[in-house]
Design an enzyme around this catalytic site. Structure first.
Site, PDB file in Angstrom:
ATOM      1  N   HIS A  44      31.217  -6.822  23.461  1.00 17.99           N
ATOM      2  CA  HIS A  44      32.164  -6.695  24.537  1.00 17.99           C
ATOM      3  C   HIS A  44      30.314  -5.983  25.273  1.00 17.99           C
ATOM      4  CE1 HIS A  44      35.196  -8.760  24.281  1.00 17.99           C
ATOM      5  NE2 HIS A  44      35.679  -7.072  23.218  1.00 17.99           N
ATOM      6  N   GLN A 145      37.773  -8.616  12.129  1.00 20.52           N
ATOM      7  CA  GLN A 145      38.954  -8.465  12.790  1.00 20.52           C
ATOM      8  C   GLN A 145      40.085  -9.304  13.141  1.00 20.52           C
ATOM      9  OE1 GLN A 145      36.713  -5.800  16.132  1.00 20.52           O
ATOM     10  NE2 GLN A 145      38.210  -5.657  17.369  1.00 20.52           N
ATOM     11  N   GLU A 147      43.433  -9.454  15.061  1.00 15.82           N
ATOM     12  CA  GLU A 147      43.961  -9.244  17.167  1.00 15.82           C
ATOM     13  C   GLU A 147      44.354 -10.309  18.004  1.00 15.82           C
ATOM     14  OE1 GLU A 147      39.876  -8.481  18.287  1.00 15.82           O
ATOM     15  OE2 GLU A 147      38.802  -9.505  17.767  1.00 15.82           O
ATOM     16  N   ASP A 173      44.049  -5.987  22.097  1.00 11.85           N
ATOM     17  CA  ASP A 173      43.950  -7.564  22.352  1.00 11.85           C
ATOM     18  C   ASP A 173      45.328  -8.363  21.297  1.00 11.85           C
ATOM     19  OD1 ASP A 173      41.541  -9.377  23.101  1.00 11.85           O
ATOM     20  OD2 ASP A 173      40.136  -8.537  21.725  1.00 11.85           O
TER      21      ASP A 173
END
Length: 258
Positions: A44, A145, A147, A173
């Site tokens: 990000h 992850q 999400e 998310d």
């Protein structure tokens, strides 16, 4: 540093933070704060591939393990992060067992995986390849992850994948994906997180989660989470500046000069 993975899979409580400011000075400042590890946010933040190695090196100076959250599932990005000397990778948006298996393959050398051998920084730029190969599979942390709503539905299969060390919850998310945004949907989100942590722990894996504030960690630790990413360098910078500015204005007002 070499004990980082053992601490992770041994479920030692670890508190880290995201490193999003693309400069080694920011990494060094964070590394001296007492954190157990840093996770460089290549997904990000505006961080270039060549800057990853510089940021990992800055963390190494202070003997703080650095992971990298890679931009996606591409094996090339995973290999680049690990060749830089990172102690692990965090792969975002893993929603199926097949994606988790691919993450493991890209992160481990044969016979456990398919990571390519190269003369990167981790292997002493080619001077320590045999030594690095001998221990890399035992030292590298593979975190995936979870999400998305798809990942929530597939959590049993994801948690059963051999080679995954940490299953990390991304609450932001996840809340969007399962339509659980805002205070009114807090219970729905908490229920989903509890399921992910419960299944992860039941499969003997380490459960991790992002915590925007320190108070969040205890509630998830109570049900088995042990790997925490607390805010980020940018969040700490903004919060610290805002708090100090407010305090200064309050002092000036009390002094009659505000």
């Amino acid at each position: 540093m070499s004990e980082f993975r053992q601490k992770c899979i041994g479920k030692t409580n670890l508190v880290g933070s995201f490193a999003a400011i693309p400069h080694p000075v920011a990494v060094e400042v964070m590394a001296q704060s007492g954190l157990d590890f840093l996770c460089i946010d290549w997904e990000h933040a505006q961080i270039s591939r060549d800057r990853i190695e510089t940021m990992v090196r800055a963390a190494d100076v202070h003997r703080v393990p650095a992971m990298v959250r890679v931009p996606g599932h591409a094996p090339e990005a995973i290999q680049a992060a690990l060749d830089s000397g990172a102690q692990g990778v965090l792969i975002p948006r893993v929603s199926t067992a097949a994606q988790a298996q691919a993450a493991v393959k890209a992160s481990r050398y044969p016979p456990q995986g398919e990571r390519g051998v190269g003369p990167g920084r981790a292997a002493g730029y080619g001077y320590r390849i045999p030594e690095y190969l001998a221990g890399a599979n035992d030292r590298i942390v593979v975190a995936v992850q979870v999400e998305t709503s798809e990942a929530l539905a597939n959590i049993e299969a994801i948690a059963a994948v051999d080679g995954v060390d940490v299953i990390f919850v991304g609450p932001g998310d996840l809340s969007v994906s399962i339509d659980a945004i805002g205070p009114k949907a807090a219970d729905k989100l908490a229920e989903a997180i509890r399921r992910i942590i419960g299944v992860t722990v039941a499969h003997g894996k380490t459960s991790g989660i992002f915590c925007a504030k320190p108070q969040d960690a205890a509630q998830w630790a109570a049900i088995g989470a042990s790997f925490f990413v607390l805010a980020s360098d940018t969040m700490f910078l903004g919060a610290g500046a805002a708090a100090s500015c407010s305090a200064a204005r309050a002092e000036l007002a009390r002094d009659g000069r505000g």
